[in-house]
Write a protein that holds these residues in place. Structure first.
Motif, PDB file in Angstrom:
ATOM      1  N   GLN A 507     -17.734  -5.990 -80.039  1.00 51.85           N
ATOM      2  CA  GLN A 507     -17.145  -4.707 -80.442  1.00 51.85           C
ATOM      3  C   GLN A 507     -16.965  -4.686 -81.950  1.00 51.85           C
ATOM      4  O   GLN A 507     -16.654  -5.710 -82.577  1.00 51.85           O
ATOM      5  N   ARG A 508     -17.159  -3.508 -82.533  1.00 51.72           N
ATOM      6  CA  ARG A 508     -16.880  -3.287 -83.955  1.00 51.72           C
ATOM      7  C   ARG A 508     -16.039  -2.031 -84.074  1.00 51.72           C
ATOM      8  O   ARG A 508     -16.344  -1.007 -83.445  1.00 51.72           O
ATOM      9  N   ARG A 509     -15.004  -2.107 -84.897  1.00 49.07           N
ATOM     10  CA  ARG A 509     -14.153  -0.943 -85.105  1.00 49.07           C
ATOM     11  C   ARG A 509     -13.507  -1.001 -86.481  1.00 49.07           C
ATOM     12  O   ARG A 509     -13.492  -2.048 -87.137  1.00 49.07           O
ATOM     13  N   ARG A 510     -12.975   0.142 -86.911  1.00 49.74           N
ATOM     14  CA  ARG A 510     -12.280   0.227 -88.188  1.00 49.74           C
ATOM     15  C   ARG A 510     -10.782   0.115 -87.950  1.00 49.74           C
ATOM     16  O   ARG A 510     -10.245   0.726 -87.026  1.00 49.74           O
ATOM     17  N   VAL A 511     -10.107  -0.690 -88.778  1.00 49.41           N
ATOM     18  CA  VAL A 511      -8.659  -0.831 -88.683  1.00 49.41           C
ATOM     19  C   VAL A 511      -8.057  -0.641 -90.071  1.00 49.41           C
ATOM     20  O   VAL A 511      -8.722  -0.853 -91.093  1.00 49.41           O
ATOM     21  N   VAL A 512      -6.830  -0.225 -90.088  1.00 54.86           N
ATOM     22  CA  VAL A 512      -6.118   0.032 -91.341  1.00 54.86           C
ATOM     23  C   VAL A 512      -4.979  -0.962 -91.473  1.00 54.86           C
ATOM     24  O   VAL A 512      -4.244  -1.214 -90.502  1.00 54.86           O
ATOM     25  N   LEU A 513      -4.844  -1.530 -92.658  1.00 59.34           N
ATOM     26  CA  LEU A 513      -3.722  -2.424 -92.947  1.00 59.34           C
ATOM     27  C   LEU A 513      -2.631  -1.617 -93.636  1.00 59.34           C
ATOM     28  O   LEU A 513      -2.867  -0.992 -94.680  1.00 59.34           O
ATOM     29  N   TYR A 514      -1.445  -1.602 -93.032  1.00 61.80           N
ATOM     30  CA  TYR A 514      -0.315  -0.850 -93.574  1.00 61.80           C
ATOM     31  C   TYR A 514       0.665  -1.800 -94.249  1.00 61.80           C
ATOM     32  O   TYR A 514       0.775  -2.977 -93.879  1.00 61.80           O
ATOM     33  N   ASP A 515       1.378  -1.257 -95.216  1.00 64.03           N
ATOM     34  CA  ASP A 515       2.409  -2.026 -95.908  1.00 64.03           C
ATOM     35  C   ASP A 515       3.547  -2.310 -94.925  1.00 64.03           C
ATOM     36  O   ASP A 515       4.131  -1.374 -94.367  1.00 64.03           O
ATOM     37  N   ALA A 524      -5.209  -1.004 -97.106  1.00 66.49           N
ATOM     38  CA  ALA A 524      -6.654  -1.217 -97.131  1.00 66.49           C
ATOM     39  C   ALA A 524      -7.243  -0.879 -95.779  1.00 66.49           C
ATOM     40  O   ALA A 524      -6.530  -0.799 -94.770  1.00 66.49           O
ATOM     41  N   GLN A 525      -8.549  -0.676 -95.791  1.00 66.53           N
ATOM     42  CA  GLN A 525      -9.280  -0.489 -94.552  1.00 66.53           C
ATOM     43  C   GLN A 525     -10.171  -1.703 -94.312  1.00 66.53           C
ATOM     44  O   GLN A 525     -10.784  -2.236 -95.242  1.00 66.53           O
ATOM     45  N   TYR A 526     -10.244  -2.128 -93.054  1.00 69.74           N
ATOM     46  CA  TYR A 526     -11.023  -3.298 -92.681  1.00 69.74           C
ATOM     47  C   TYR A 526     -11.995  -2.936 -91.558  1.00 69.74           C
ATOM     48  O   TYR A 526     -11.771  -1.977 -90.800  1.00 69.74           O
ATOM     49  N   ARG A 527     -13.052  -3.717 -91.473  1.00 66.19           N
ATOM     50  CA  ARG A 527     -13.951  -3.660 -90.333  1.00 66.19           C
ATOM     51  C   ARG A 527     -13.655  -4.865 -89.454  1.00 66.19           C
ATOM     52  O   ARG A 527     -13.675  -6.010 -89.914  1.00 66.19           O
ATOM     53  N   VAL A 559     -12.969  -7.880 -91.963  1.00 64.54           N
ATOM     54  CA  VAL A 559     -13.673  -7.887 -93.242  1.00 64.54           C
ATOM     55  C   VAL A 559     -13.291  -6.638 -94.017  1.00 64.54           C
ATOM     56  O   VAL A 559     -13.344  -5.522 -93.470  1.00 64.54           O
ATOM     57  N   PRO A 560     -12.893  -6.740 -95.292  1.00 63.01           N
ATOM     58  CA  PRO A 560     -12.543  -5.549 -96.089  1.00 63.01           C
ATOM     59  C   PRO A 560     -13.692  -4.557 -96.120  1.00 63.01           C
ATOM     60  O   PRO A 560     -14.852  -4.919 -96.315  1.00 63.01           O
ATOM     61  N   ASP A 561     -13.343  -3.308 -95.912  1.00 63.43           N
ATOM     62  CA  ASP A 561     -14.351  -2.253 -95.849  1.00 63.43           C
ATOM     63  C   ASP A 561     -14.104  -1.181 -96.894  1.00 63.43           C
ATOM     64  O   ASP A 561     -14.734  -0.138 -96.886  1.00 63.43           O
ATOM     65  N   SER A 562     -13.124  -1.423 -97.797  1.00 60.34           N
ATOM     66  CA  SER A 562     -12.817  -0.458 -98.855  1.00 60.34           C
ATOM     67  C   SER A 562     -12.064  -1.178 -99.954  1.00 60.34           C
ATOM     68  O   SER A 562     -11.592  -2.306 -99.794  1.00 60.34           O
ATOM     69  N   PHE A 563     -11.967  -0.522-101.100  1.00 60.53           N
ATOM     70  CA  PHE A 563     -11.150  -1.076-102.176  1.00 60.53           C
ATOM     71  C   PHE A 563      -9.687  -0.993-101.785  1.00 60.53           C
ATOM     72  O   PHE A 563      -9.245  -0.047-101.146  1.00 60.53           O
ATOM     73  N   LEU A 570      -7.872  -8.005-101.666  1.00 55.66           N
ATOM     74  CA  LEU A 570      -8.357  -7.942-100.297  1.00 55.66           C
ATOM     75  C   LEU A 570      -8.828  -9.315 -99.851  1.00 55.66           C
ATOM     76  O   LEU A 570      -9.566  -9.996-100.567  1.00 55.66           O
ATOM     77  N   VAL A 571      -8.405  -9.705 -98.651  1.00 56.68           N
ATOM     78  CA  VAL A 571      -8.716 -11.025 -98.120  1.00 56.68           C
ATOM     79  C   VAL A 571      -9.354 -10.867 -96.751  1.00 56.68           C
ATOM     80  O   VAL A 571      -8.853 -10.123 -95.908  1.00 56.68           O
ATOM     81  N   SER A 572     -10.473 -11.542 -96.540  1.00 59.99           N
ATOM     82  CA  SER A 572     -11.095 -11.555 -95.214  1.00 59.99           C
ATOM     83  C   SER A 572     -10.325 -12.493 -94.299  1.00 59.99           C
ATOM     84  O   SER A 572      -9.662 -13.439 -94.754  1.00 59.99           O
TER      85      SER A 572
END
Length: 760
Positions: A507-515, A524-527, A559-563, A570-572
């Motif tokens: 599976q692959r999806r987009r996730v968001v990292l919140y403060d 940041a946004q991650y894959r 994996v980071p998908d945006s600045f 950003l850290v993988s």
């Protein structure tokens, strides 16, 4: 009106041409010959009375009211001919049931359950229950011989067949319908030639079912190598059949559907339905034109009641009686003295046949399955005395497998021994089954997701019952998963046999990292890529649940998908788990979504090695989700508890679990909270609304109260840190899955609007 029967409108256009062709084919002479004029009945001074009962779906329940008046007025019936529902009522009366018995039995029928597409979910094997959470079960197709196939009917006839079997058991030994307490004929249509077929012998229950094979609603039957459909297509009022049986006078009960008014003709469906009614009415009028001065026509005024209004049985019976009362003066001429009527009644009274000892239990009709694998699961076993209720429960168990469109039973004699034979008919669109569904969510603030899901199941790869299941998801979170389920043949019963099940998925999806200090702030946004594989050894617990123990391998990458925002670095993140895993599922919910009663428990425990920083470290994780549901009057209450935890070594960017979204801490965004320990507590209430939606099981209004949180450090988890949220929604269970639309709110989140399709 039972919800499944509302699907009739979708099939009217396709069958309009069948009806048009059928009505152009001349009806052949009835197959039956008049009774011997030298017989005592023919020699009697009174005329031989024939009863003709027309088709009309639920409107045919009015026939019972007419029979009540005939019995009250002491009017004996010598022969009966019927079509569709008229054949069912007439055949049961001919078999010896009285009008009072018919009324009592029909008022006790739960029509929604009778026409349900499948049996109670709690009776399904655990694998079928699990599929409900992957893709909704209503839209099922199949692939056979290289072509895509769809079900041949909108409504299951299984419940109707079992009901007819129950009612006709006392005359199970009668194979010639002239030998019934009242000679009887049922009219069906040969769907290949368009000709009328007069059924005068064979299996009475099957004959009645064949006559009511409404095209597109019920699947056709096969009798003597002929595909039979509803007799109303060619001879809805079989007066000629009754006369061929020797009737001097006929009492005709016509309850056919009247033509629709102009305002109903504003759509394709309305015009098509009107066309079918016109064509059917033409053969009705041809039949009625043959009535003579001594014959009696009973035409109950049923108003706007439709062919699907089965839940209005009492009203229909009463209107049928009123229709007979309207022509009571003409019926009175056929009345006989009380002593003569008592003698006639005694002659047609049927006694209870003794229950035979069963010398064997056998299966017939299936080519794609091996039903012997179910034999030990059945209550009925060789050597027992036949018990109707046991046989019906066993038929439902066979239907619950999902392999058959027909699971009837009969008592048969082979080599001088009586036994129970289950007549099974494979689904013509199997054994490669396809289901299509979707998931969708939006908060109307820019965050949304959409996925289309396709579930493929290939059943009976081997005689032991091996299956191959594949799930493909396209959209926001592309997914591919596969599992091969292979019973080991340790036990004879499939639902108690040990099995081995290798599986894999990606599976692959987009996730968001919140403060974590300001949950409204996106960092940041991650894959996220997830690759997993494993193999389980397990055993089902009949219809209760399933236990598995196996080896699992999981590769998890973020994996980071945006600045990054706010100039963060950003850290993988990557970790690999190799574990011994145990999974227990107990599922007794009556519905996967919007259940009204039952409970479900899913528990997973795993322990092994996790590589998160280039070295192996021991880890453990435990996950428990429990749900209980009860209904009290018009109100349904449910409670859910979700607990998930794993040791946090190396998981300091994203935790192993997430929380947030509709009914998973409403008022927060989807997966807004993440951590290595998660707690969610939810209380729900809902009640049905009076209205119904087309192609939906129900329409409810409900609310939830929720409390939960997620912690990166499991040692920091505290119940005092729980966040709260809630929702107020409208919901319905559709063919593509559950749909929720409502308001969400959380004191630490926000007030919002949510639309959610799929599993919350």
């Amino acid at each position: 009106m039972p919800a499944p029967l509302r699907r009739l409108a979708r099939t009217l256009a396709a069958w309009a041409w069948v009806v048009a062709a059928a009505t152009l084919v001349p009806t052949p002479p009835a197959q039956a010959q008049p009774l011997d004029p030298a017989s005592p009945s023919a020699a009697a001074t009174r005329p031989r009375v024939g009863l003709v009962l027309s088709g009309g779906g639920a409107r045919g329940l009015a026939h019972v009211g007419v029979l009540k008046v005939l019995e009250r007025e002491r009017i004996p019936v010598d022969v009966i001919a019927g079509t569709s529902m008229g054949a069912i009522i007439g055949g049961l009366y001919a078999s010896g049931m009285s009008a009072e018995q018919l009324e009592r039995e029909l008022l006790a029928v739960r029509w929604d359950a009778l026409f349900a597409s499948r049996v109670d979910r709690r009776e399904l094997p655990q694998r079928r229950k699990e599929e409900d959470f992957d893709v909704a079960p209503d839209l099922e197709f199949g692939v056979r011989d290289g072509e895509l196939r769809a079900p041949v009917a909108a409504v299951s006839s299984r419940g109707l067949e079992l009901l007819l079997r129950r009612y006709t058991l006392p005359v199970r030994g009668v194979t010639e319908f002239d030998r019934l307490p009242i000679p009887f004929r049922a009219v069906a249509t040969d769907m290949e030639t368009g000709q009328a077929v007069v059924l005068d012998r064979g299996d009475l229950a099957l004959a009645l079912r064949s006559s009511m094979s409404v095209p597109g609603v019920f699947a056709p039957t096969e009798v003597d190598s002929r595909v039979l459909g509803d007799g109303g297509l060619v001879n809805n009022v079989p007066i000629d059949v009754a006369r061929a049986m020797g009737a001097d006078v006929v009492i005709v009960v016509n309850i056919g559907t009247p033509l629709a008014p102009r305002e109903s003709l504003g759509s394709v469906v309305g015009v098509t339905a009107q066309m079918i009614n016109i064509l059917t009415e033409q053969n009705v009028q041809r039949s009625l034109a043959t009535l003579g001065p001594r014959d009696v026509l009973v035409a109950p005024q049923l108003g706007a009641l439709t062919a699907g209004d089965f839940e209005r049985t009492r009203e229909l019976i009463a209107l049928g009686a009123s229709g007979a009362e309207a022509v009571l003066a003409r019926l009175a001429a056929l009345s006989v003295p009380a002593a003569d009527y008592a003698e006639w009644t005694l002659a047609r009274t049927r006694g209870a046949a003794p229950a035979p000892a069963l010398g064997f239990v056998a299966f017939e009709g299936t080519r794609a399955t091996n039903p012997v694998r179910y034999a030990d699961e059945l209550e009925t076993q060789p050597g027992m005395a036949f018990d109707r209720e046991r046989a019906e429960r066993d038929a439902r168990r066979l239907a619950a497998t999902g392999d058959y469109v027909r699971t009837d039973y009969r008592i048969a004699e082979v080599d001088g021994r009586e036994g129970l034979v289950f007549d099974l008919e494979d689904k013509p669109w199997g054994p490669n089954y396809l289901r299509v569904g979707l998931t969708m969510d939006t908060d109307f603030r820019g965050d949304s997701g959409f996925n289309v899901r396709l579930l493929h199941v290939r059943r009976w790869l081997t005689p032991d019952g091996a299956e191959w299941r594949n799930l493909l998801q396209i959209g926001e979170a592309p997914t591919l998963a596969t599992e091969l389920y292979r019973p080991l043949g340790v036990g004879r019963a499939l639902q108690a046999d040990w099995f081995v099940a290798p599986y894999a998925g990606v599976q692959r999806r987009r996730v968001v990292l919140y403060d974590p200090d300001d949950l409204g702030l996106e960092l940041a946004q991650y894959r996220r890529d997830i690759l997993q594989a494993g193999v389980d050894l397990g055993r089902p617990w009949g219809r209760i649940g399933e236990l598995r123990l196996g080896l699992s391998w999981l590769n998890y990458r973020n994996v980071p998908d945006s600045f990054g925002f706010n100039r963060i670095e950003l850290v993988s993140q990557r970790f690999v788990e190799r574990a011994l895993r145990a999974r227990l599922v107990v599922d007794q919910l009556d519905f996967a979504f919007f259940p009204t009663r039952g409970y479900r428990l899913e528990a997973v425990a795993a322990a092994g090695l996790r590589d998160a920083r280039g070295r192996d470290e021991r880890f453990q994780r435990a996950e428990v989700e429990a749900m209980a549901v009860g209904t009290f009057g018009a109100h349904t209450l449910d409670a859910l508890a979700l607990l998930q935890a794993t040791n946090a070594d190396g998981l300091d960017v994203f935790g192993r679990y997430t929380l947030g979204g509709f009914q998973r801490l409403s008022g927060y965004r989807t997966d807004q909270l993440n951590g290595n320990a998660v707690v969610l507590l939810r209380l729900g209430w809902r009640t049905p609304l009076t209205g119904r939606l087309l192609f939906a099981r129900n329409l409810v209004v409900g609310a939830t109260l929720e409390a939960g949180n997620a912690w990166l450090d499991t040692d920091a988890a505290r119940l005092s840190d729980l966040r709260t949220g809630g929702s107020l929604y409208l919901g319905t269970d559709t063919g593509v899955g559950p749909v929720h639309f409502g308001l969400t709110y959380a004191p630490g989140g926000s007030l919002g609007i949510a639309l959610f399709v799929g599993r919350p």
